[in-house]
Motif scaffolding. Structure first.
Motif, mmCIF file in Angstrom:
data_model
loop_
_atom_site.group_PDB
_atom_site.id
_atom_site.type_symbol
_atom_site.label_atom_id
_atom_site.label_comp_id
_atom_site.label_asym_id
_atom_site.label_seq_id
_atom_site.Cartn_x
_atom_site.Cartn_y
_atom_site.Cartn_z
ATOM 1 N N LEU A 70 0.842 -1.206 0.000
ATOM 2 C CA LEU A 70 0.000 0.000 0.000
ATOM 3 C C LEU A 70 0.876 1.255 0.000
ATOM 4 O O LEU A 70 1.874 1.304 0.714
ATOM 5 N N ALA A 71 0.472 2.259 -0.775
ATOM 6 C CA ALA A 71 1.315 3.445 -1.031
ATOM 7 C C ALA A 71 2.630 2.973 -1.634
ATOM 8 O O ALA A 71 3.714 3.286 -1.154
ATOM 9 N N CYS A 72 2.507 2.217 -2.721
ATOM 10 C CA CYS A 72 3.617 1.408 -3.240
ATOM 11 C C CYS A 72 4.630 2.182 -4.067
ATOM 12 O O CYS A 72 5.688 1.642 -4.384
ATOM 13 N N GLY A 73 4.307 3.432 -4.477
ATOM 14 C CA GLY A 73 5.239 4.116 -5.386
ATOM 15 C C GLY A 73 5.392 3.296 -6.656
ATOM 16 O O GLY A 73 4.420 3.001 -7.337
ATOM 17 N N VAL A 94 -0.570 -0.855 -4.680
ATOM 18 C CA VAL A 94 -1.575 0.211 -4.803
ATOM 19 C C VAL A 94 -0.976 1.560 -4.460
ATOM 20 O O VAL A 94 -0.298 1.710 -3.437
ATOM 21 N N ASP A 95 -1.242 2.517 -5.312
ATOM 22 C CA ASP A 95 -0.879 3.898 -5.001
ATOM 23 C C ASP A 95 -1.888 4.793 -5.718
ATOM 24 O O ASP A 95 -2.413 4.419 -6.761
ATOM 25 N N ARG A 96 -2.138 5.951 -5.140
ATOM 26 C CA ARG A 96 -3.125 6.794 -5.834
ATOM 27 C C ARG A 96 -2.526 7.400 -7.087
ATOM 28 O O ARG A 96 -3.244 7.859 -7.968
ATOM 29 N N TYR A 97 -1.186 7.364 -7.178
ATOM 30 C CA TYR A 97 -0.534 7.803 -8.414
ATOM 31 C C TYR A 97 0.655 6.878 -8.683
ATOM 32 O O TYR A 97 1.621 6.864 -7.909
ATOM 33 N N ILE A 98 0.541 6.125 -9.747
ATOM 34 C CA ILE A 98 1.662 5.237 -10.111
ATOM 35 C C ILE A 98 2.451 5.912 -11.230
ATOM 36 O O ILE A 98 1.903 6.196 -12.295
ATOM 37 N N GLU A 124 -3.908 1.953 -9.538
ATOM 38 C CA GLU A 124 -4.035 3.337 -9.050
ATOM 39 C C GLU A 124 -5.344 3.465 -8.301
ATOM 40 O O GLU A 124 -6.423 3.365 -8.901
ATOM 41 N N ASN A 125 -5.245 3.647 -6.986
ATOM 42 C CA ASN A 125 -6.458 3.761 -6.181
ATOM 43 C C ASN A 125 -6.080 4.330 -4.817
ATOM 44 O O ASN A 125 -4.901 4.392 -4.455
ATOM 45 N N ASP A 126 -7.099 4.689 -4.075
ATOM 46 C CA ASP A 126 -6.888 5.127 -2.700
ATOM 47 C C ASP A 126 -6.826 3.883 -1.822
ATOM 48 O O ASP A 126 -7.646 2.972 -1.983
ATOM 49 N N ILE A 127 -5.883 3.855 -0.888
ATOM 50 C CA ILE A 127 -5.745 2.632 -0.085
ATOM 51 C C ILE A 127 -6.972 2.400 0.798
ATOM 52 O O ILE A 127 -7.223 1.277 1.213
ATOM 53 N N ALA A 128 -7.746 3.459 1.034
ATOM 54 C CA ALA A 128 -8.960 3.289 1.839
ATOM 55 C C ALA A 128 -9.977 2.402 1.127
ATOM 56 O O ALA A 128 -10.882 1.861 1.762
ATOM 57 N N SER A 140 3.902 -1.619 3.829
ATOM 58 C CA SER A 140 3.897 -0.231 3.387
ATOM 59 C C SER A 140 5.178 0.445 3.859
ATOM 60 O O SER A 140 5.466 0.476 5.054
ATOM 61 N N VAL A 141 5.932 0.947 2.910
ATOM 62 C CA VAL A 141 7.175 1.653 3.227
ATOM 63 C C VAL A 141 6.950 3.142 3.031
ATOM 64 O O VAL A 141 6.562 3.584 1.955
ATOM 65 N N HIS A 142 7.154 3.877 4.096
ATOM 66 C CA HIS A 142 7.084 5.335 4.066
ATOM 67 C C HIS A 142 5.750 5.851 3.558
ATOM 68 O O HIS A 142 5.689 6.712 2.669
ATOM 69 N N ALA A 143 4.713 5.305 4.150
ATOM 70 C CA ALA A 143 3.386 5.910 4.011
ATOM 71 C C ALA A 143 3.398 7.094 4.969
ATOM 72 O O ALA A 143 3.428 6.928 6.193
ATOM 73 N N CYS A 144 3.418 8.292 4.415
ATOM 74 C CA CYS A 144 3.722 9.493 5.213
ATOM 75 C C CYS A 144 2.692 9.737 6.319
ATOM 76 O O CYS A 144 1.481 9.656 6.080
ATOM 77 N N GLY A 145 3.192 10.073 7.496
ATOM 78 C CA GLY A 145 2.347 10.517 8.604
ATOM 79 C C GLY A 145 1.188 9.570 8.870
ATOM 80 O O GLY A 145 1.361 8.360 9.061
#
Ligand SMILES: C[S@@+](CC[C@H](N)C(=O)[O-])C[C@H]1O[C@@H](n2cnc3c(N)ncnc32)[C@H](O)[C@@H]1O
Length: 227
Positions: A70-73, A94-98, A124-128, A140-145
Motif C-alpha cells: 500500500l502506497a507502493c510508489g 496500490v498507489d493513488r498515483y503510479i 491506481e487507487n486510494d488505499i482506503a 507499506s514503506v514510508h506511508a507518510c504521517g
C-alpha cells in the motif's frame, strides 16, 4: 547481515541509472535486482535499499499469502517480496498515483525473472478503498504521517499480517500517547502504533533497517493470532 553496495551512499535520492551498473556486477540476487533497477532508470537509490532491507526482514517472519503493498510508489517492494518467497503467488501494489516509468521497471524485472510476469498487479487507487483479507500480507514503506495509521487500520480490520516503515510523523496530528516527556515525538508515535497492534491481539516485532539508508528506519511487524 551483509551490506550490499555499502561503498555507495545508500541514502542518496539520485536515480539509479546504467552509469552505476558496474557497482552491481556480482552474482547475488541483490546485484541482479540492482542491475534491473539501474536499467529501468527511474528509482532513487535509497528506495532500492529500503525495499530490499524491508523485504528481507519481512520474509524472515512472514511467508506466503497475497502481498499487498500500500502506497507502493513504483511497486518494487511487492516484486522483491515475491522474489524472496515464491509461495506468495500474487501481489497487489496500490498507489493513488503510479509513476509512468513504473512500466519500464516492471518490464525489466519481468524480463529478468519471467516467473514473475503477470503476478504483480499495479493499481491506481486510494488505499482506503482496497479490499483486504486475513490471508494478505500488508506492507507499506514510508506511508507518510497518518497514512501509516490508515494502513494499520485496514490491516487490523482484515486481521491481516502487517509490516510498516513509518515516516513523516506529524507531531501536531499523530497520537503520541502522552509519551513525549520520555520519548522523542516520532518514536512515541511508533510505540503507540506497536501498542495498538498488541491491544488488537497481534504479536508485535520491532526491527530497524540500517540507518545509513534512512533515519526513518523503524520497521513494525505484526501478526494476528491464527484461529
Ligand atoms: C513517500 S511515498 C512512498 C512510496 C513507496 N512506498 C516508497 O517507499 O518509495 C508515499 C506514497 O503514498 C501515496 N499515497 C498518499 N496517499 C495515498 C492514498 N490515500 N492512497 C494511495 N496512495 C497514497 C503517494 O502517491 C506516494 O506514492
Amino acid at each position: 547481515m551483509s551490506n550490499p553496495g555499502k561503498e555507495l551512499d545508500r541514502s542518496s535520492r539520485n536515480r539509479l541509472t546504467e552509469r552505476l551498473l558496474p557497482q552491481f556486477s556480482g552474482d547475488t540476487l541483490f546485484d541482479r535486482l540492482a542491475r534491473c533497477v539501474c536499467r529501468a532508470g527511474c528509482l532513487p537509490r535509497k528506495e532500492l535499499y529500503e525495499a530490499w532491507e524491508v523485504a528481507r526482514r519481512v520474509r524472515r517472519r512472514f511467508r506466503g499469502g497475497r502481498v499487498v503493498d500500500l502506497a507502493c510508489g513504483h511497486g518494487l517492494l511487492a516484486y522483491i517480496l515475491l522474489l524472496l518467497d515464491d509461495s506468495s503467488s500474487i501481489a497487489l501494489a496500490v498507489d493513488r498515483y503510479i509513476p509512468d516509468q513504473t512500466a519500464k521497471l516492471k518490464a525489466c524485472l519481468e524480463e529478468s525473472w519471467p516467473r514473475l510476469a503477470g503476478r504483480v498487479k499495479l493499481v491506481e487507487n486510494d488505499i482506503a478503498l482496497i479490499e483486504l483479507s486475513s490471508n494478505d500480507l500488508v506492507v507499506s514503506v514510508h506511508a507518510c504521517g497518518g497514512l501509516t495509521d490508515l494502513v494499520l487500520d485496514r490491516a487490523i480490520a482484515a486481521r491481516a499480517r502487517i509490516a510498516v516503515l513509518p515516516c513523516c510523523h506529524d507531531l501536531d496530528v499523530g497520537v503520541s500517547g502522552g509519551l513525549q516527556g520520555w520519548l522523542a515525538g516520532p518514536l512515541a508515535q511508533d510505540v503507540v502504533r506497536a501498542t495498538r497492534l498488541r491491544e488488537q491481539g497481534y504479536q508485535v516485532f520491532t526491527q530497524q533497517i540500517p540507518c545509513d539508508i534512512t533515519p526513518k528506519n523503524r520497521l513494525l511487524l505484526g501478526e494476528p493470532p491464527r484461529i
